[in-house]
Design an enzyme around this catalytic site. Structure first.
Site, PDB file in Angstrom:
ATOM      1  N   SER A 127      38.972  40.172  38.689  1.00 23.66           N
ATOM      2  CA  SER A 127      39.985  41.220  38.845  1.00 23.66           C
ATOM      3  C   SER A 127      39.980  41.773  40.260  1.00 23.66           C
ATOM      4  O   SER A 127      38.930  41.846  40.918  1.00 23.66           O
ATOM      5  CB  SER A 127      39.648  42.334  37.848  1.00 23.66           C
ATOM      6  OG  SER A 127      40.390  43.492  38.124  1.00 23.66           O
ATOM      7  N   TYR A 152      33.439  48.750  33.728  1.00 28.35           N
ATOM      8  CA  TYR A 152      34.252  47.534  33.569  1.00 28.35           C
ATOM      9  C   TYR A 152      34.294  46.748  34.879  1.00 28.35           C
ATOM     10  O   TYR A 152      34.037  45.535  34.911  1.00 28.35           O
ATOM     11  CB  TYR A 152      35.686  47.885  33.128  1.00 28.35           C
ATOM     12  CG  TYR A 152      36.638  46.716  33.303  1.00 28.35           C
ATOM     13  CD1 TYR A 152      36.594  45.631  32.436  1.00 28.35           C
ATOM     14  CD2 TYR A 152      37.541  46.680  34.369  1.00 28.35           C
ATOM     15  CE1 TYR A 152      37.434  44.537  32.622  1.00 28.35           C
ATOM     16  CE2 TYR A 152      38.382  45.591  34.563  1.00 28.35           C
ATOM     17  CZ  TYR A 152      38.327  44.526  33.689  1.00 28.35           C
ATOM     18  OH  TYR A 152      39.146  43.449  33.886  1.00 28.35           O
ATOM     19  N   LYS A 156      32.725  42.772  36.195  1.00 24.21           N
ATOM     20  CA  LYS A 156      33.382  41.651  36.891  1.00 24.21           C
ATOM     21  C   LYS A 156      32.576  41.263  38.133  1.00 24.21           C
ATOM     22  O   LYS A 156      32.402  40.082  38.433  1.00 24.21           O
ATOM     23  CB  LYS A 156      34.823  42.017  37.264  1.00 24.21           C
ATOM     24  CG  LYS A 156      35.740  42.189  36.069  1.00 24.21           C
ATOM     25  CD  LYS A 156      35.901  40.907  35.261  1.00 24.21           C
ATOM     26  CE  LYS A 156      36.720  41.081  34.003  1.00 24.21           C
ATOM     27  NZ  LYS A 156      36.698  39.933  33.095  1.00 24.21           N
TER      28      LYS A 156
HETATM   29  P1  NAD Z   1      43.108  40.848  26.107  1.00 23.33           P
HETATM   30  O1  NAD Z   1      42.288  41.960  25.556  1.00 23.33           O
HETATM   31  O2  NAD Z   1      44.524  40.745  25.681  1.00 23.33           O
HETATM   32  O3  NAD Z   1      42.393  39.448  25.829  1.00 23.33           O
HETATM   33  C1  NAD Z   1      41.005  39.323  25.729  1.00 23.33           C
HETATM   34  C2  NAD Z   1      40.727  38.577  24.431  1.00 23.33           C
HETATM   35  O4  NAD Z   1      39.319  38.380  24.302  1.00 23.33           O
HETATM   36  C3  NAD Z   1      41.188  39.344  23.196  1.00 23.33           C
HETATM   37  O5  NAD Z   1      41.965  38.490  22.390  1.00 23.33           O
HETATM   38  C4  NAD Z   1      39.882  39.738  22.498  1.00 23.33           C
HETATM   39  O6  NAD Z   1      40.035  39.769  21.089  1.00 23.33           O
HETATM   40  C5  NAD Z   1      38.934  38.649  22.969  1.00 23.33           C
HETATM   41  N1  NAD Z   1      37.522  39.045  23.012  1.00 23.33           N
HETATM   42  C6  NAD Z   1      36.975  40.125  23.644  1.00 23.33           C
HETATM   43  N2  NAD Z   1      35.641  40.137  23.469  1.00 23.33           N
HETATM   44  C7  NAD Z   1      35.323  39.032  22.732  1.00 23.33           C
HETATM   45  C8  NAD Z   1      34.106  38.501  22.227  1.00 23.33           C
HETATM   46  N3  NAD Z   1      32.934  39.103  22.432  1.00 23.33           N
HETATM   47  N4  NAD Z   1      34.160  37.357  21.517  1.00 23.33           N
HETATM   48  C9  NAD Z   1      35.333  36.725  21.286  1.00 23.33           C
HETATM   49  N5  NAD Z   1      36.518  37.195  21.731  1.00 23.33           N
HETATM   50  C10 NAD Z   1      36.507  38.339  22.442  1.00 23.33           C
HETATM   51  O7  NAD Z   1      43.003  40.980  27.709  1.00 23.33           O
HETATM   52  P2  NAD Z   1      43.828  40.237  28.847  1.00 23.33           P
HETATM   53  O8  NAD Z   1      44.682  41.237  29.524  1.00 23.33           O
HETATM   54  O9  NAD Z   1      44.414  38.989  28.324  1.00 23.33           O
HETATM   55  O10 NAD Z   1      42.633  39.914  29.846  1.00 23.33           O
HETATM   56  C11 NAD Z   1      41.986  38.645  29.861  1.00 23.33           C
HETATM   57  C12 NAD Z   1      40.915  38.638  30.931  1.00 23.33           C
HETATM   58  O11 NAD Z   1      41.509  38.950  32.184  1.00 23.33           O
HETATM   59  C13 NAD Z   1      39.820  39.696  30.733  1.00 23.33           C
HETATM   60  O12 NAD Z   1      38.591  39.133  31.154  1.00 23.33           O
HETATM   61  C14 NAD Z   1      40.227  40.812  31.668  1.00 23.33           C
HETATM   62  O13 NAD Z   1      39.111  41.559  32.076  1.00 23.33           O
HETATM   63  C15 NAD Z   1      40.836  40.030  32.814  1.00 23.33           C
HETATM   64  N6  NAD Z   1      41.808  40.788  33.603  1.00 23.33           N
HETATM   65  C16 NAD Z   1      42.878  41.380  32.994  1.00 23.33           C
HETATM   66  C17 NAD Z   1      43.784  42.107  33.753  1.00 23.33           C
HETATM   67  C18 NAD Z   1      44.936  42.802  33.107  1.00 23.33           C
HETATM   68  O14 NAD Z   1      45.512  43.709  33.737  1.00 23.33           O
HETATM   69  N7  NAD Z   1      45.361  42.448  31.904  1.00 23.33           N
HETATM   70  C19 NAD Z   1      43.618  42.208  35.144  1.00 23.33           C
HETATM   71  C20 NAD Z   1      42.510  41.572  35.739  1.00 23.33           C
HETATM   72  C21 NAD Z   1      41.613  40.863  34.952  1.00 23.33           C
HETATM   73  C1  WQD Z   2      49.158  50.964  37.643  1.00 25.43           C
HETATM   74  C2  WQD Z   2      49.688  52.178  38.378  1.00 25.43           C
HETATM   75  C3  WQD Z   2      48.620  54.238  37.764  1.00 25.43           C
HETATM   76  C4  WQD Z   2      49.970  54.370  33.656  1.00 25.43           C
HETATM   77  C5  WQD Z   2      44.061  48.417  35.830  1.00 25.43           C
HETATM   78  C6  WQD Z   2      42.586  48.192  35.944  1.00 25.43           C
HETATM   79  C7  WQD Z   2      42.303  46.979  36.768  1.00 25.43           C
HETATM   80  C8  WQD Z   2      43.064  45.772  36.255  1.00 25.43           C
HETATM   81  C9  WQD Z   2      44.510  46.062  36.088  1.00 25.43           C
HETATM   82  C10 WQD Z   2      41.720  44.546  34.746  1.00 25.43           C
HETATM   83  C11 WQD Z   2      48.590  53.133  38.813  1.00 25.43           C
HETATM   84  C12 WQD Z   2      50.079  54.250  37.371  1.00 25.43           C
HETATM   85  C13 WQD Z   2      49.768  53.989  34.968  1.00 25.43           C
HETATM   86  C14 WQD Z   2      50.752  55.524  33.388  1.00 25.43           C
HETATM   87  C15 WQD Z   2      51.079  55.788  35.756  1.00 25.43           C
HETATM   88  N1  WQD Z   2      42.629  45.380  34.966  1.00 25.43           N
HETATM   89  N2  WQD Z   2      50.303  54.686  35.984  1.00 25.43           N
HETATM   90  N3  WQD Z   2      51.289  56.195  34.458  1.00 25.43           N
HETATM   91  O1  WQD Z   2      45.073  51.031  37.333  1.00 25.43           O
HETATM   92  O2  WQD Z   2      46.120  49.266  38.829  1.00 25.43           O
HETATM   93  O3  WQD Z   2      44.570  48.576  37.118  1.00 25.43           O
HETATM   94  O4  WQD Z   2      44.668  47.240  35.277  1.00 25.43           O
HETATM   95  O5  WQD Z   2      40.960  44.049  35.524  1.00 25.43           O
HETATM   96  O6  WQD Z   2      40.936  46.786  36.689  1.00 25.43           O
HETATM   97  O7  WQD Z   2      42.019  49.336  36.558  1.00 25.43           O
HETATM   98  O8  WQD Z   2      46.801  49.389  36.419  1.00 25.43           O
HETATM   99  O9  WQD Z   2      48.708  49.576  34.928  1.00 25.43           O
HETATM  100  O10 WQD Z   2      46.802  51.214  34.636  1.00 25.43           O
HETATM  101  O11 WQD Z   2      48.273  51.410  36.620  1.00 25.43           O
HETATM  102  O12 WQD Z   2      51.579  56.447  36.669  1.00 25.43           O
HETATM  103  O13 WQD Z   2      50.939  55.933  32.241  1.00 25.43           O
HETATM  104  O14 WQD Z   2      50.518  52.928  37.460  1.00 25.43           O
HETATM  105  O15 WQD Z   2      48.223  55.483  38.234  1.00 25.43           O
HETATM  106  O16 WQD Z   2      48.975  53.666  40.049  1.00 25.43           O
HETATM  107  P1  WQD Z   2      45.618  49.668  37.498  1.00 25.43           P
HETATM  108  P2  WQD Z   2      47.647  50.372  35.548  1.00 25.43           P
END
Ligand code: NAD
Ligand code: WQD
Length: 345
Positions: A127, A152, A156
């Site tokens: 991330s 969190y 990572k």
């Molecule tokens: P998500 O929660 O939709 O998907 C994660 C999946 O993993 C879920 O289906 C959950 O049930 C499963 N899971 C969690 N723990 C588990 C375990 N112990 N055993 C088996 N299954 C398990 O999340 P996402 O948004 O699809 O994110 C996927 C990956 O990407 C994560 O590692 C997250 O940290 C990373 N990521 C997400 C974002 C984002 O904004 N969505 C941004 C950066 C990184």
């Molecule tokens: C985006 C912008 C908020 C909600 C998070 C995790 C990051 C990564 C992605 C996994 C920010 C603003 C949000 C609301 C708002 N995930 N906001 N009102 O914070 O960039 O990142 O998700 O790795 O680790 O921290 O994403 O979508 O929460 O926010 O004004 O109700 O929207 O302040 O500026 P963020 P976000």
């Protein structure tokens, strides 16, 4: 049929979109997911889009014995894409041990089995959170990693270190860590998308849920940032573009085209978008006025970040194709479609 890929967390948001792209490229896919943050129905969506249903095993990746038994039975797996993790930043501050256990124990179980059963290739979900508030923008892969601002985020950082340390000592010997910026949107079919359980933390699901009337109003967290319109800036990329990057990463590893044992790539659009610009985009593509109010900054938020995507562009030959409006439109179409089918959820 192409190689067999294990996709952990494949029922989740990014995982389900990636499984679609893998199946469309004729990979054999097996998903492990404990459905702790997803629904089994996402497999129906995957099947409706691709005509294929991936193999699915429901169990917790923190269960060492089950992980080991799985790899023993699936000796033909060529690569693992490891999405499964807990990802709510606020919850990780309140319950850090849940995050350290779930995100790190699951990773170590997988790595141990990859080593034992000689599975060489890993793609890891990292991330942009690892950069914190970088001093210079856009951030490259060499931008210094700052102390994590949440447990969190720390999982990572530590996960990347665990992978880097393990790679030189084992039969698991190639990994790509993909540092996602802010994935948004849904598959254009509207058959899969983001399904946050409860009140969304992330901006776009909150916007679309407000648009459809589930939430009364969006709270814009801060308009006094040092940015052109005062609201915070992020790099939002379409989840389908992001999913395709995983296929590229898998192909790179399987073909042995990686240039180092451990590679890291930023995945974003390269463009910064403010919260107010996001609201404008939503209003444009939905034709609706969004109800919102400006409130205080959210604790722990950074002011602005966007990606330097040159490395992914040049090395992976990958870039995002969707515009912001196109991505937001798919998020809105998904919200409307899902709520029309599931008015009670
Ligand atoms: P998500 O929660 O939709 O998907 C994660 C999946 O993993 C879920 O289906 C959950 O049930 C499963 N899971 C969690 N723990 C588990 C375990 N112990 N055993 C088996 N299954 C398990 O999340 P996402 O948004 O699809 O994110 C996927 C990956 O990407 C994560 O590692 C997250 O940290 C990373 N990521 C997400 C974002 C984002 O904004 N969505 C941004 C950066 C990184
Ligand atoms: C985006 C912008 C908020 C909600 C998070 C995790 C990051 C990564 C992605 C996994 C920010 C603003 C949000 C609301 C708002 N995930 N906001 N009102 O914070 O960039 O990142 O998700 O790795 O680790 O921290 O994403 O979508 O929460 O926010 O004004 O109700 O929207 O302040 O500026 P963020 P976000």
């Amino acid at each position: 049929m192409n190689s067999k890929i294990l996709v952990t967390g494949g029922a989740g948001y990014i995982g389900s979109h990636t499984v679609v792209e893998l199946l469309e490229k004729n990979y054999e896919v097996v998903i492990i997911d404990n459905l702790s943050n997803s629904r089994i129905e996402s497999l129906d969506g995957i099947q409706a889009i691709t005509g294929a249903r991936p193999a699915f095993e429901k169990f917790d990746l923190c269960d060492r014995e089950k992980v080991d038994a799985f790899f023993k039975e699936n000796i033909d797996i060529s690569a693992v894409i490891h999405f499964a993790a807990s990802k709510a930043v606020g919850e990780s501050v309140e319950n850090p041990l849940k995050y350290y256990r779930n995100n790190l124990v699951s990773l170590m179980n997988i790595l141990e089995s990859m080593e034992r059963y000689h599975v060489p290739n890993l793609v890891f979900s990292s991330s942009c959170t690892v950069y914190g508030q970088a001093k210079t923008l856009p951030v490259t892969e060499n931008t210094p990693i700052l102390p994590a601002s949440s447990p969190y985020g720390n999982t990572k950082q530590v996960s990347e270190e665990i992978i880097r340390d393990t790679i030189f000592t084992s039969d698991f010997n190639k990994a790509i860590s993909l540092r996602y910026f802010n994935p948004i949107g849904a598959h254009p079919s509207t058959l899969i998308g983001e399904l946050p359980l409860g009140i969304p933390d992330n901006l776009v699901p909150f916007v679309t849920q407000t648009g459809i009337g589930i939430r009364e109003k969006l709270r814009v967290f801060g308009s006094d940032y040092n940015t052109p319109d005062g609201s915070a800036i992020r790099d939002y990329l379409h989840v389908v573009d992001l999913a395709k990057a995983h296929v590229v990463a898998i192909e790179r590893l399987l073909a042995g085209k990686n240039k180092a044992e451990f590679e890291v790539f930023n995945l974003g659009t390269g463009n910064g978008v403010s919260v107010f610009e996001m609201i404008q985009s939503f209003e444009k593509v939905s034709g609706k006025k969004l109800n919102y109010e400006v409130v205080d900054r959210r604790a722990g938020d950074i002011e602005q970040i966007w990606a330097d995507t040159s490395l992914a562009n040049d090395e992976l030959g990958w870039r995002t194709l969707s515009t912001l409006d196109e991505a937001v439109k798919t998020a809105w179409e998904w919200e409307k479609h899902y709520r029309s089918l599931n008015p009670q959820n």
